[in-house]
Scaffold this motif. Structure first.
Motif, PDB file in Angstrom:
ATOM      1  N   LYS A  32       1.027  -0.726   0.079  1.00 12.40           N
ATOM      2  CA  LYS A  32      -0.003  -0.289  -0.300  1.00 12.40           C
ATOM      3  C   LYS A  32       1.060   1.311  -0.057  1.00 12.40           C
ATOM      4  CE  LYS A  32      -3.976   2.315   2.470  1.00 12.40           C
ATOM      5  NZ  LYS A  32      -4.654   2.154   3.581  1.00 12.40           N
ATOM      6  N   SER A  34      -0.001   4.062  -0.754  1.00 17.12           N
ATOM      7  CA  SER A  34      -1.490   5.565  -0.251  1.00 17.12           C
ATOM      8  C   SER A  34      -3.061   4.943  -0.301  1.00 17.12           C
ATOM      9  CB  SER A  34      -1.868   6.928  -0.877  1.00 17.12           C
ATOM     10  OG  SER A  34      -1.560   6.424  -2.572  1.00 17.12           O
ATOM     11  N   SER A  36      -4.880   5.174  -2.622  1.00 15.59           N
ATOM     12  CA  SER A  36      -5.391   4.608  -3.309  1.00 15.59           C
ATOM     13  C   SER A  36      -4.820   4.555  -4.160  1.00 15.59           C
ATOM     14  CB  SER A  36      -6.432   6.483  -4.173  1.00 15.59           C
ATOM     15  OG  SER A  36      -5.698   7.405  -4.255  1.00 15.59           O
ATOM     16  N   GLU A  37      -3.483   4.523  -4.224  1.00 20.72           N
ATOM     17  CA  GLU A  37      -2.209   3.598  -4.782  1.00 20.72           C
ATOM     18  C   GLU A  37      -1.652   2.197  -3.994  1.00 20.72           C
ATOM     19  OE1 GLU A  37       0.932   6.392  -6.394  1.00 20.72           O
ATOM     20  OE2 GLU A  37      -0.678   7.788  -7.392  1.00 20.72           O
ATOM     21  N   TYR A  38      -0.978   1.791  -4.888  1.00 20.57           N
ATOM     22  CA  TYR A  38      -0.689   0.520  -4.294  1.00 20.57           C
ATOM     23  C   TYR A  38      -0.035  -0.692  -5.443  1.00 20.57           C
ATOM     24  CZ  TYR A  38      -5.238  -0.322  -1.370  1.00 20.57           C
ATOM     25  OH  TYR A  38      -6.155   0.248  -0.791  1.00 20.57           O
ATOM     26  N   LYS A  79      -0.058   2.489 -13.424  1.00 21.12           N
ATOM     27  CA  LYS A  79       0.725   3.872 -13.526  1.00 21.12           C
ATOM     28  C   LYS A  79       2.370   3.254 -14.190  1.00 21.12           C
ATOM     29  CE  LYS A  79      -0.632   6.746 -11.137  1.00 21.12           C
ATOM     30  NZ  LYS A  79      -0.833   8.355 -12.069  1.00 21.12           N
ATOM     31  N   ARG A 111       2.377  -0.877 -10.594  1.00 16.57           N
ATOM     32  CA  ARG A 111       2.234   0.316  -9.537  1.00 16.57           C
ATOM     33  C   ARG A 111       0.250   0.629 -10.035  1.00 16.57           C
ATOM     34  NH1 ARG A 111       4.601   5.128  -6.680  1.00 16.57           N
ATOM     35  NH2 ARG A 111       3.184   6.099  -5.746  1.00 16.57           N
ATOM     36  N   VAL A 112      -0.438   0.306  -9.729  1.00 20.23           N
ATOM     37  CA  VAL A 112      -2.282   0.755 -10.436  1.00 20.23           C
ATOM     38  C   VAL A 112      -2.654   1.854  -8.549  1.00 20.23           C
ATOM     39  CG1 VAL A 112      -2.065  -1.143 -10.571  1.00 20.23           C
ATOM     40  CG2 VAL A 112      -3.058  -0.708  -8.731  1.00 20.23           C
ATOM     41  N   LYS A 113      -3.612   2.878  -9.679  1.00 20.53           N
ATOM     42  CA  LYS A 113      -4.294   3.589  -8.984  1.00 20.53           C
ATOM     43  C   LYS A 113      -5.929   2.874  -8.965  1.00 20.53           C
ATOM     44  CE  LYS A 113      -5.920   8.710  -8.786  1.00 20.53           C
ATOM     45  NZ  LYS A 113      -5.403   9.469  -9.322  1.00 20.53           N
TER      46      LYS A 113
END
Length: 675
Positions: A32, A34, A36-38, A79, A111-113
């Motif tokens: 994790k 943030s 919203s991002e992982y 991302k 990385r994804v949002k």
């Protein structure tokens, strides 16, 4: 020369040592970044000596590793690109280029949002692994990334995704593998089915070899191949002048290389079989692939009729012809390869029949190899024999119109076989169109047309004028006309089963006689049967009878032979009708499973798969509980499905052996019930 031999040995090693191998294990975790991002992490752990290729591989190299992710209708956004750990870059001797690969372990991060709250992200990885001796075919594996609170640890600990097989089995089948055990009772005269099955497997390979050999003999009698026999033999004997032994040895080598060329054609199917033992069955029962086979066979048939010619690209032949000038072993090999290419317009349809027949048989890739060996032997043997005994050439009949007649006869056979594949698609898809009545009607029309052709009443583009019908032609026409009468006898009604009479020669080719417009029935021979495991077990408990678990398939040839020629026997029928509860599970049923049953499961040889239809469900049940994936396969169980009464059997065409198998199970059931 060196590269040629290396590649040849490489291909041989694949055929010789093909087995189910899966030297890689995938695990996933999530970091994790943030709210919203992982970061989605995929880890590949490899067995010793195996390596996985990078995402970045030069053109014409091995299959690169690639990832795709389900965006859940734009709920996630990628991302950047997937980042990979550092690999090892080497000059690969097989592919002849610099390639990066991983040993022991490879780590990939994406990385994804997240735009909306979701619990999991599904992904797919496609990859290819090799060791120093062989490569496995490209494979796809589903990856699951859990984003819920329990899966995302503050210390970013990796979470390996695992599947609880027993939990899944209970949910799907109401049983776990721990629930089932062998009965301690032993029948008085049990059938040693293990030996029986091994013998049958060997017999099956010899049968397909014989069919391949017959196909090669037919190919010899076509205008693409027959005229080349004296030309090629003369080339070897005259080129060596006084050295007759040299000419014979080269002709023998030429015949061997013909066999080798056709063996190599089966190599890719061994690669597919080693990745997933179910894959050939899935290919053979694929609805659209069967329709493609139907279209191809019709296309082949009309090429045999003479309306057009099938040829491979001319550039292939020019390259192999040039390679013949190399001389030695390599030159002779390319002469054999040139023969295969030049004769494709005649051999292609026959090889297509062999391929399709092997895909619908239990032996899969080895059935295909056996057939290819038979085809190559019968095609290469005349060249060797006539080189050893050149005087025999004088006994060969002269080329003429009879060669085209042979092609046209093969065209009729191809057209008839085409409807076998359309029937497969119809059965598996439950379209209810090509039932037994229209199928028999079409075959009657096709073979009636062949009889008229042999009698000279029908002509095709390349037919020579017929001055007088030969004895062979008249005999063949009478034989085909008799077969038409035999086909018509399939419309006789068996009053005992209230179905049409099964035709022995059409077992596995025609639809089941119960698949009918006039006399329909869901179960063979109008027996009572269940097509759902839980429902069948509940009924068996109620009536207190043992279970005959029948793993079968709509497109299974040997299943039809058992149902139409063994089960109707009085000594078998009485057991099936009175003493057992029949549960038939179709491993090629394409009906979609309910959403709650579309689960991820572990394969028995490693990896995972998603169950999407009933065929997947029952095939998984068979491999998980009984460690086999061939059909037909018969298991006798007690009423609640927890005790295996005796050894299971596969295809058992001897009705006495099958009756002994049923008697044994019934005896064990009664003895255990009375205690």
């Amino acid at each position: 020369m060196k590269n040629f031999i290396t590649t040849l040995l490489f291909l041989f090693s694949i055929v010789a040592f093909s087995q189910i191998e899966d030297p890689i294990r995938w695990s996933t975790s999530v970091e994790k970044v943030s709210d919203s991002e992982y970061v989605l992490i995929s880890v590949a752990d490899l067995e010793e000596k195996w390596h996985l290729y990078s995402q970045n591989v030069p053109e014409f190299g091995p299959i690169p590793t690639s990832f795709s992710y389900d965006n859940l209708e734009n709920k996630i956004v990628l991302k950047g690109k997937t980042i990979e750990s550092k690999g090892k870059t080497v000059d690969d001797p097989v592919f002849g280029m610099k390639i990066t690969y991983f040993e022991n372990q490879a780590i990939f991060k994406q990385r994804v949002k997240i735009n909306q709250a979701i619990n999991t992200i599904n992904g797919t990885v496609e990859y290819m692994v090799c060791d120093d001796e062989k490569c496995l075919a490209p494979t796809e594996v589903t990856l699951v990334f859990k984003l819920n609170a329990s899966a995302i640890q503050k210390d970013k600990t990796k979470v390996k995704i695992s599947i609880d097989d027993e939990l899944v089995n209970n949910q799907l089948y109401g049983l776990s593998t721990k629930d089932i055990s062998f009965s301690q009772e032993i029948c008085t005269d049990g059938l040693d089915n293990l030996t029986s099955e091994i013998k049958e497997e060997g017999k099956s390979l010899w049968n397909i070899f014989a069919l391949g050999f017959l196909g090669g003999l037919l190919a010899l009698l076509t205008p693409c191949v027959f005229p080349m026999i004296p030309l090629t033999v003369s080339f070897f004997t005259k080129k060596n002048g006084q050295n007759a032994k040299g000419g014979v040895s080269k002709a023998l080598l030429y015949g061997f290389f013909i066999v080798l060329v056709y063996i190599l054609l089966s190599v890719p199917f061994h690669l597919l079989d080693s990745v997933n033992p179910d894959i050939l069955n899935e290919i053979s029962t694929n609805i659209w692939l069967n329709i493609v086979f139907f279209a191809i066979f019709v296309f082949f048939a009309f090429s045999f009729f003479g309306f057009y010619e099938l040829t491979l690209p001319s550039s292939w032949m020019s390259k192999t012809t040039q390679a013949e000038n190399v001389g030695g072993f390599v030159g002779i090999f390319f002469m054999a390869l040139t023969l295969a290419i030049v004769s494709f317009s005649c051999t292609g349809p026959i090889l297509g029949s062999l391929l399709a027949g092997s895909l619908t048989a239990d032996g899969g890739a080895w059935q295909l190899t056996a057939g290819m060996v038979g085809f190559g032997v019968s095609l290469g043997l005349p060249f060797a024999l006539f080189a050893m005994f050149p005087n025999m050439l004088n006994a060969l009949p002269k080329s003429g119109g009879w060669l085209n007649t042979t092609k046209v006869i093969l065209g009729f056979l191809e057209l008839a076989l085409a409807f076998k594949f359309l029937s497969n698609a119809d059965l598996v898809a439950h379209w209810n169109l090509l039932k037994i009545e229209p199928f028999l009607g079409l075959w009657i029309l096709i073979f009636a047309g062949l009889a008229l052709y042999l009698f000279g009443k029908i002509k095709f583009p390349h037919d020579a004028p017929i001055q007088k019908l030969s004895f062979l032609r008249i005999s063949g026409a009478i034989l085909v006309a008799s077969f038409v009468v035999y086909l018509a006898s399939g419309f006789r009604v068996n009053k005992e089963t209230n179905t049409f009479t099964p035709l022995t020669l059409l077992s596995g080719l025609a639809p089941p006689v119960g698949y009918s417009f006039l006399y329909p029935n869901d179960c063979p021979n109008n027996l009572d049967c269940f097509k759902d495991l839980k429902t069948g077990i509940d009924y068996a408990k109620k009536v207190k009878k043992p279970i005959l678990l029948d793993f079968t398939g709509y497109a299974c040839v040997n299943c039809r032979k058992m149902e139409e020629h063994v089960w109707p026997s009085q000594k078998i029928d009485k057991y099936l009708r009175n003493d057992y509860v029949l549960i038939s599970l179709y491993v090629d049923d394409k009906k979609t499973l309910p959403k709650e049953e579309q689960l991820m499961v572990n394969r028995v040889n490693g990896g995972t798969r998603k169950l999407e239809n009933y065929g997947h469900k029952w095939a998984n049940f068979q491999t998980q509980f009984f460690q086999t994936n061939s059909q037909p396969y018969y298991v006798l169980l007690n009423s609640d499905g927890t005790k295996i009464l005796n050894k299971a059997v596969g295809y058992t065409p001897n009705e006495n052996d099958y009756a002994t198998f049923l008697e044994c199970g019934l005896e064990v059931f009664k003895n255990s019930t009375n205690k």
